[in-house]
Scaffold this motif. Structure first.
Motif, PDB file in Angstrom:
ATOM      1  N   ALA A 112      -3.891   6.206   8.893  1.00 48.50           N
ATOM      2  CA  ALA A 112      -3.150   5.054   8.346  1.00 48.50           C
ATOM      3  C   ALA A 112      -4.122   3.898   8.068  1.00 48.50           C
ATOM      4  O   ALA A 112      -4.029   3.230   7.031  1.00 48.50           O
ATOM      5  CB  ALA A 112      -2.058   4.622   9.318  1.00 48.50           C
ATOM      6  N   TRP A 113      -5.080   3.658   8.958  1.00 48.53           N
ATOM      7  CA  TRP A 113      -6.092   2.609   8.716  1.00 48.53           C
ATOM      8  C   TRP A 113      -6.932   2.967   7.490  1.00 48.53           C
ATOM      9  O   TRP A 113      -7.203   2.116   6.646  1.00 48.53           O
ATOM     10  CB  TRP A 113      -7.019   2.444   9.939  1.00 48.53           C
ATOM     11  N   PHE A 114      -7.346   4.259   7.413  1.00 48.61           N
ATOM     12  CA  PHE A 114      -8.140   4.716   6.247  1.00 48.61           C
ATOM     13  C   PHE A 114      -7.373   4.403   4.957  1.00 48.61           C
ATOM     14  O   PHE A 114      -7.902   3.833   4.012  1.00 48.61           O
ATOM     15  CB  PHE A 114      -8.370   6.236   6.292  1.00 48.61           C
ATOM     16  N   LEU A 115      -6.108   4.804   4.945  1.00 55.07           N
ATOM     17  CA  LEU A 115      -5.296   4.681   3.727  1.00 55.07           C
ATOM     18  C   LEU A 115      -5.120   3.213   3.350  1.00 55.07           C
ATOM     19  O   LEU A 115      -5.303   2.831   2.188  1.00 55.07           O
ATOM     20  CB  LEU A 115      -3.925   5.343   3.951  1.00 55.07           C
ATOM     21  N   ASP A 116      -4.783   2.403   4.334  1.00 57.29           N
ATOM     22  CA  ASP A 116      -4.552   0.992   4.040  1.00 57.29           C
ATOM     23  C   ASP A 116      -5.820   0.342   3.480  1.00 57.29           C
ATOM     24  O   ASP A 116      -5.768  -0.429   2.519  1.00 57.29           O
ATOM     25  CB  ASP A 116      -4.092   0.262   5.302  1.00 57.29           C
ATOM     26  N   GLU A 117      -6.946   0.671   4.083  1.00 61.18           N
ATOM     27  CA  GLU A 117      -8.208   0.085   3.607  1.00 61.18           C
ATOM     28  C   GLU A 117      -8.510   0.560   2.190  1.00 61.18           C
ATOM     29  O   GLU A 117      -8.935  -0.224   1.338  1.00 61.18           O
ATOM     30  CB  GLU A 117      -9.351   0.478   4.574  1.00 61.18           C
ATOM     31  N   TYR A 118      -8.269   1.836   1.948  1.00 65.55           N
ATOM     32  CA  TYR A 118      -8.525   2.409   0.619  1.00 65.55           C
ATOM     33  C   TYR A 118      -7.660   1.699  -0.433  1.00 65.55           C
ATOM     34  O   TYR A 118      -8.143   1.327  -1.507  1.00 65.55           O
ATOM     35  CB  TYR A 118      -8.226   3.917   0.635  1.00 65.55           C
ATOM     36  N   ILE A 119      -6.396   1.487  -0.096  1.00 67.08           N
ATOM     37  CA  ILE A 119      -5.483   0.822  -1.046  1.00 67.08           C
ATOM     38  C   ILE A 119      -5.945  -0.618  -1.292  1.00 67.08           C
ATOM     39  O   ILE A 119      -5.969  -1.098  -2.427  1.00 67.08           O
ATOM     40  CB  ILE A 119      -4.022   0.861  -0.521  1.00 67.08           C
ATOM     41  N   LYS A 120      -6.355  -1.294  -0.217  1.00 72.09           N
ATOM     42  CA  LYS A 120      -6.807  -2.693  -0.373  1.00 72.09           C
ATOM     43  C   LYS A 120      -8.019  -2.784  -1.303  1.00 72.09           C
ATOM     44  O   LYS A 120      -8.109  -3.675  -2.134  1.00 72.09           O
ATOM     45  CB  LYS A 120      -7.201  -3.257   0.996  1.00 72.09           C
ATOM     46  N   ILE A 121      -8.951  -1.843  -1.138  1.00 74.27           N
ATOM     47  CA  ILE A 121     -10.192  -1.916  -1.918  1.00 74.27           C
ATOM     48  C   ILE A 121      -9.967  -1.515  -3.371  1.00 74.27           C
ATOM     49  O   ILE A 121     -10.469  -2.149  -4.291  1.00 74.27           O
ATOM     50  CB  ILE A 121     -11.274  -0.990  -1.311  1.00 74.27           C
ATOM     51  N   THR A 122      -9.218  -0.429  -3.566  1.00 77.39           N
ATOM     52  CA  THR A 122      -9.124   0.134  -4.920  1.00 77.39           C
ATOM     53  C   THR A 122      -7.896  -0.373  -5.688  1.00 77.39           C
ATOM     54  O   THR A 122      -7.847  -0.246  -6.920  1.00 77.39           O
ATOM     55  CB  THR A 122      -9.025   1.678  -4.864  1.00 77.39           C
ATOM     56  N   GLY A 123      -6.915  -0.858  -4.978  1.00 78.73           N
ATOM     57  CA  GLY A 123      -5.673  -1.272  -5.634  1.00 78.73           C
ATOM     58  C   GLY A 123      -4.797  -0.086  -6.018  1.00 78.73           C
ATOM     59  O   GLY A 123      -3.726  -0.254  -6.580  1.00 78.73           O
ATOM     60  N   GLU A 124      -5.274   1.111  -5.698  1.00 76.73           N
ATOM     61  CA  GLU A 124      -4.508   2.325  -6.048  1.00 76.73           C
ATOM     62  C   GLU A 124      -3.634   2.732  -4.876  1.00 76.73           C
ATOM     63  O   GLU A 124      -4.157   3.066  -3.810  1.00 76.73           O
ATOM     64  CB  GLU A 124      -5.474   3.495  -6.245  1.00 76.73           C
ATOM     65  N   VAL A 125      -2.317   2.728  -5.068  1.00 75.36           N
ATOM     66  CA  VAL A 125      -1.437   3.165  -3.979  1.00 75.36           C
ATOM     67  C   VAL A 125      -1.247   4.678  -4.126  1.00 75.36           C
ATOM     68  O   VAL A 125      -0.239   5.148  -4.631  1.00 75.36           O
ATOM     69  CB  VAL A 125      -0.086   2.420  -4.010  1.00 75.36           C
ATOM     70  N   ASP A 126      -2.259   5.415  -3.693  1.00 77.29           N
ATOM     71  CA  ASP A 126      -2.250   6.867  -3.859  1.00 77.29           C
ATOM     72  C   ASP A 126      -2.246   7.513  -2.473  1.00 77.29           C
ATOM     73  O   ASP A 126      -3.282   7.629  -1.823  1.00 77.29           O
ATOM     74  CB  ASP A 126      -3.490   7.286  -4.665  1.00 77.29           C
TER      75      ASP A 126
END
Ligand SMILES: NC(=O)C1=CN([C@@H]2O[C@H](COP(=O)(O)OP(=O)(O)OC[C@H]3O[C@@H](n4cnc5c(N)ncnc54)[C@H](OP(=O)(O)O)[C@@H]3O)[C@@H](O)[C@H]2O)C=CC1
Ligand SMILES: O=C(O)CCC(=O)C(=O)O
Length: 419
Positions: free
Chosen positions: A157-171
């Protein structure tokens, strides 16, 4: 010294690959191409500890082979993990995904850290920083991480949230093993153990007269070991030995798995299970049983203890628990080994169901997901069993499983002009 030089997981995996190469008639250039990862990312991860001090860690993501699809594999947090270990584990993922006919290549990640020494906030910072440093190399069609040793749905969940924050992609499909609120499927939490138990049952039916009443010893009582114990006891097997890093306990009358879980949670180790004989991990592995399931770390069965193993069947819950030398001894002794790339593949099959569900916007039920995993695992076991019997009965099951997996990767590489 010899043991030190050869006990490294990468050396073991390359030895196993070269044995398969002989069987398939692969030349040395092809074997070299298959041994080396396509890319290894090493990152320096720095966080501020809760005491305000700067702390530095090393992390990796190894992308071994993408001939069959995007890289796929877990991320482990461990004080002992090395770059070579991560590369070897990513190679194992390439063969596992190929054997299970999944549309993935092989990847694996790791951070050299003892998570027991970090606060929850420090662990969160570490996990987020890791993703900040490697996010360029991830994506739901590029590389899809998942949990492994000492990582869990919260880490993801931390990985995903950080990824979304950086890329703007809600994938949501970039990671698997997520909490169900974030596109995860409940089944992934226990899918590796479900798969190990399913394979143990199929193998017990073929090789030792059935699972009912069979005496099972399991090394490792984390995600894989504990769920394997739970499912096997529901199938009628008798769990007579369990362990974690602190040691183990043996009880010939059977261990109550729920009670063992409660003891492990309350006291910090399953070794405190009150009824039975306390043993070291080394003693546990060579204790009398029908089925031995190493479900902790690699290289635990080697040329020194392989001659003393008493099990009739070994089901590899962990990745790489038997060294190449142990394989030879165990084969000579007539003990059947169900290799990691089949036995513990329920985890990545569960991940595949989660990823495909995210990709398709589908709403799969837990029941459907569970059935898909059990069916895929059972079919893979039967395909390997029949192929082994028909074509290569003189070889061990690992060599034949790897031959099927490597052959598929080689064909894909050739078709793409990569070989
Ligand atoms: N999680 C998954 O979905 C998958 C995991 N695997 C493989 O399964 C194995 C276990 O993973 P997982 O269950 O997720 O990890 P966990 O971190 O959940 O559990 C690991 C278990 O092994 C014990 N352990 C650690 N080191 C040793 C040691 N040196 N000797 C004996 N026991 C030890 C731990 O003890 P303690 O808790 O005391 O530290 C713990 O009980 C690994 O090889 C992993 O790569 C394979 C496929 C998928
Ligand atoms: O679920 C996954 O993607 C991979 C799990 C894993 O790391 C493994 O099978 O060893």
């Amino acid at each position: 010294m010899e043991e030190l030089l050869t006990s490294n997981l990468f050396v073991q995996q390359v030895k196993k690959l070269y044995k398969v190469g002989e069987l398939l008639g692969l030349d040395i250039d092809t074997l070299e191409a298959l041994s080396q990862p396509e890319r290894v990312i090493q990152v320096k991860i720095q966080i501020r500890g809760s005491d305000g001090k700067l702390r530095t860690f090393v992390g990796w993501r190894s992308q071994h082979n993408s001939a069959l699809g995007p890289y796929k594999g877990g991320v482990r947090y461990s004080p002992n993990v090395t770059q070579e270990e991560v590369i070897a584990l990513s190679m194992i993922m390439t063969w596992k995904n190929s054997l299970l006919l999944l549309p993935y290549g092989g990847g694996k990640g790791g951070i050299r850290v003892d998570p027991k020494e970090l606060t929850l906030k420090e662990l969160e910072d570490l996990s987020r920083k890791y993703i900040q440093l490697i996010h360029n190399y991830l994506g739901s069609n590029v590389d899809i991480p998942a949990p492994d040793i000492n990582t869990n749905p919260q880490t993801i969940a931390w990985f995903l949230d950080e990824y979304i924050k950086i890329t703007g992609e809600v994938d949501f499909a970039v990671f698997t093993g997520k909490p169900s609120e974030l596109g995860g499927i409940g089944v992934r939490l226990y899918s590796t153990g479900l798969g190990v138990a399913t394979i143990a049952r199929e193998a017990a039916n073929k090789f030792i007269g059935g699972i009912e009443g069979s005496r099972v010893i399991i090394q490792g009582f984390g995600n894989v070991g504990s769920f394997t114990a739970k499912f096997l006891s529901e199938m009628g097997a008798k769990i007579i030995g369990v362990s974690d890093i602190g040691g183990g306990v043996i009880n010939g009358n059977g261990i109550d798995v729920n009670k063992a879980l409660e003891v492990a949670q309350r006291t910090g180790s399953v070794v405190n299970y009150p009824e039975g004989k306390k043993v070291t991990n080394e003693e546990l592995l060579i204790s009398d049983c029908d089925i031995l399931i190493p479900a902790a770390v690699e290289n635990v069965i080697n040329k020194f203890n392989a001659p003393k193993v008493k099990a009739k069947l070994i089901v590899e819950g962990a990745n790489g628990p038997l060294t190449a030398d142990a394989d030879d001894v165990i084969k000579q002794r007539g003990i059947v080994v169900i290799p990691d790339i089949l036995a513990n593949a329920g985890g990545v099959v569960g991940s595949y169901v989660e990823w495909a569900n995210n990709k398709s916007g589908g709403i799969i039920s837990d029941e459907e997901a569970k059935k898909l995993i059990i069916d895929r695992m059972t079919n893979a076991f039967n395909a390997l069993y029949d192929f082994h019997k028909r074509k290569f009965a003189d070889q061990d099951l690992r060599t034949v499983a790897m031959a099927l997996a490597v052959d598929r990767v080689v064909k894909a590489m050739k078709a793409r002009g990569l070989l």
